[in-house]
Design a protein around this motif. Structure first.
Motif, PDB file in Angstrom:
ATOM      1  N   ALA A 137       0.425   2.765  12.332  1.00  0.00           N
ATOM      2  CA  ALA A 137       0.395   1.342  11.974  1.00  0.00           C
ATOM      3  C   ALA A 137       1.685   0.900  11.279  1.00  0.00           C
ATOM      4  N   MET A 138       2.540   1.869  10.944  1.00  0.00           N
ATOM      5  CA  MET A 138       3.747   1.545  10.186  1.00  0.00           C
ATOM      6  C   MET A 138       4.876   1.082  11.105  1.00  0.00           C
ATOM      7  N   PHE A 189       0.820  -1.216   0.000  1.00  0.00           N
ATOM      8  CA  PHE A 189       0.000   0.000   0.000  1.00  0.00           C
ATOM      9  C   PHE A 189       0.857   1.270   0.000  1.00  0.00           C
ATOM     10  N   PRO A 214       4.220  -1.507   6.088  1.00  0.00           N
ATOM     11  CA  PRO A 214       2.805  -1.420   6.489  1.00  0.00           C
ATOM     12  C   PRO A 214       2.375  -2.752   7.111  1.00  0.00           C
ATOM     13  N   PRO A 215       1.201  -2.788   7.773  1.00  0.00           N
ATOM     14  CA  PRO A 215       0.774  -4.030   8.434  1.00  0.00           C
ATOM     15  C   PRO A 215       0.855  -5.223   7.481  1.00  0.00           C
ATOM     16  N   VAL A 216       1.389  -6.343   7.984  1.00  0.00           N
ATOM     17  CA  VAL A 216       1.584  -7.480   7.101  1.00  0.00           C
ATOM     18  C   VAL A 216       0.398  -8.432   7.046  1.00  0.00           C
ATOM     19  N   SER A 217      -0.528  -8.367   8.006  1.00  0.00           N
ATOM     20  CA  SER A 217      -1.613  -9.343   7.925  1.00  0.00           C
ATOM     21  C   SER A 217      -2.926  -8.890   8.529  1.00  0.00           C
ATOM     22  N   GLY A 218      -3.102  -7.606   8.686  1.00  0.00           N
ATOM     23  CA  GLY A 218      -4.388  -7.150   9.191  1.00  0.00           C
ATOM     24  C   GLY A 218      -4.544  -7.243  10.685  1.00  0.00           C
ATOM     25  N   GLU A 219      -3.441  -7.298  11.406  1.00  0.00           N
ATOM     26  CA  GLU A 219      -3.537  -7.247  12.859  1.00  0.00           C
ATOM     27  C   GLU A 219      -4.162  -5.915  13.240  1.00  0.00           C
ATOM     28  N   ALA A 220      -5.175  -5.972  14.116  1.00  0.00           N
ATOM     29  CA  ALA A 220      -5.866  -4.749  14.497  1.00  0.00           C
ATOM     30  C   ALA A 220      -4.937  -3.819  15.264  1.00  0.00           C
ATOM     31  N   LYS A 228       2.710 -14.050  10.617  1.00  0.00           N
ATOM     32  CA  LYS A 228       1.650 -13.144  10.166  1.00  0.00           C
ATOM     33  C   LYS A 228       1.775 -11.735  10.731  1.00  0.00           C
ATOM     34  N   GLY A 251      -4.542  -6.062   5.635  1.00  0.00           N
ATOM     35  CA  GLY A 251      -3.726  -5.452   6.683  1.00  0.00           C
ATOM     36  C   GLY A 251      -3.775  -3.942   6.570  1.00  0.00           C
ATOM     37  N   TRP A 288      -5.294  -4.607  -0.344  1.00  0.00           N
ATOM     38  CA  TRP A 288      -4.142  -5.062   0.438  1.00  0.00           C
ATOM     39  C   TRP A 288      -4.620  -5.440   1.823  1.00  0.00           C
ATOM     40  N   TRP A 312       3.274  -9.074   2.035  1.00  0.00           N
ATOM     41  CA  TRP A 312       1.940  -8.476   2.004  1.00  0.00           C
ATOM     42  C   TRP A 312       1.056  -9.227   1.031  1.00  0.00           C
TER      43      TRP A 312
END
Lengths: 89, 152
Positions: free
Chosen positions: A51-52, A11, A77-83, B111, B130, B128, B117
């Motif tokens: 988040a970075m 992103f 940037p976040p690698v897996s959608g961790e909140a 993860k 995450g 994307w 990514w």
């Protein structure tokens, strides 16, 4: 001045329109200062600043880490959608 | 880190050990659906040298913490189709509890920490993973209501 090789992914790369660039910073600049400089170019990246994570020469480093001439700095940037990214390194 | 197809059996073969009483292999595969949409493919972008370094670090961490015999981890990047294997973790240990626990811990660490990514490609767009919850609602690409904040 020090010269830093920046690396952008996913992103962040799409928002900045490039995967790498060279930037110059004042001696003694930190990871946080490099991040501020780059993310300021895109309001949406600026919103996501907390988040970075940042890697310097391929290792995670905190915002206060002082950069050296020739460092490779990657914005992660976040690698897996961790909140939340309360990660112990 | 590889751009080629991963066969879980190949990764498993790397950890075989006569002193092991348990061998656990986890394989992550590309699922055909996510957040109520059909997924047609998954694109993995990586920072390969740094990703390899982090995978080595995670492997070394579980080897020591659970006293394993061997650990092997493979992660693919590039464009993957539904059903293909994206990641394989194989561990061998004297006893099964350690093997299961170490394998589970390793995938959770991967993860969060490994710079790879995932971009889900749908019939009508892509996002994307995450980066969707907090700040990626691309006009015309994915609707805001489809990406609840913090959902992985």
């Amino acid at each position: 001045m020090i010269t830093i090789q920046m690396r952008y992914f996913a992103f962040v790369r799409e928002q900045l329109g490039t995967s790498k660039e060279t930037i110059e910073l004042a001696n003694g600049s930190t990871v946080g200062q490099a991040l501020d400089l780059v993310l300021a170019r895109s309001p949406r990246l600026l919103n996501a600043q907390s988040a970075m994570m940042v890697m310097v020469n391929q290792s995670y480093q905190p915002r206060e880490h002082v950069l050296a001439d020739g460092d490779e700095v990657a914005i992660i940037p976040p690698v897996s959608g961790e909140a939340s990214r309360s990660v112990s390194l | 880190m590889t751009e080629d197809v991963i066969d879980p059996r190949d990764v498993e073969a790397l950890v075989v050990d006569d002193a092991a009483g348990a061998l656990v292999t986890f394989a992550g595969t590309v699922r055909d659906h996510a957040r109520g949409k059909s997924v047609t493919a998954l694109e993995y972008e990586a920072y390969p040298p740094a990703a390899e370094k982090m995978l080595e670090q995670i492997g070394a961490e579980i080897l020591e913490r659970w006293g394993l015999r061997n650990v092997a981890i493979a992660h693919r990047y590039g464009l993957l189709q539904v059903g293909e294997t994206s990641v394989v973790i194989a561990v061998s240990s004297a006893h099964r509890d350690a093997a299961f626990d170490a394998c589970r811990y390793a995938i959770e660490r991967i993860k969060v920490l490994v710079p790879i990514w995932k971009r889900e490609v749908y019939e009508d767009g892509a996002v994307w993973i995450g980066s969707e919850g907090e700040y990626q609602v691309e006009t015309g690409r994915v609707a805001a209501e489809d990406v609840p904040a913090g959902q992985s």
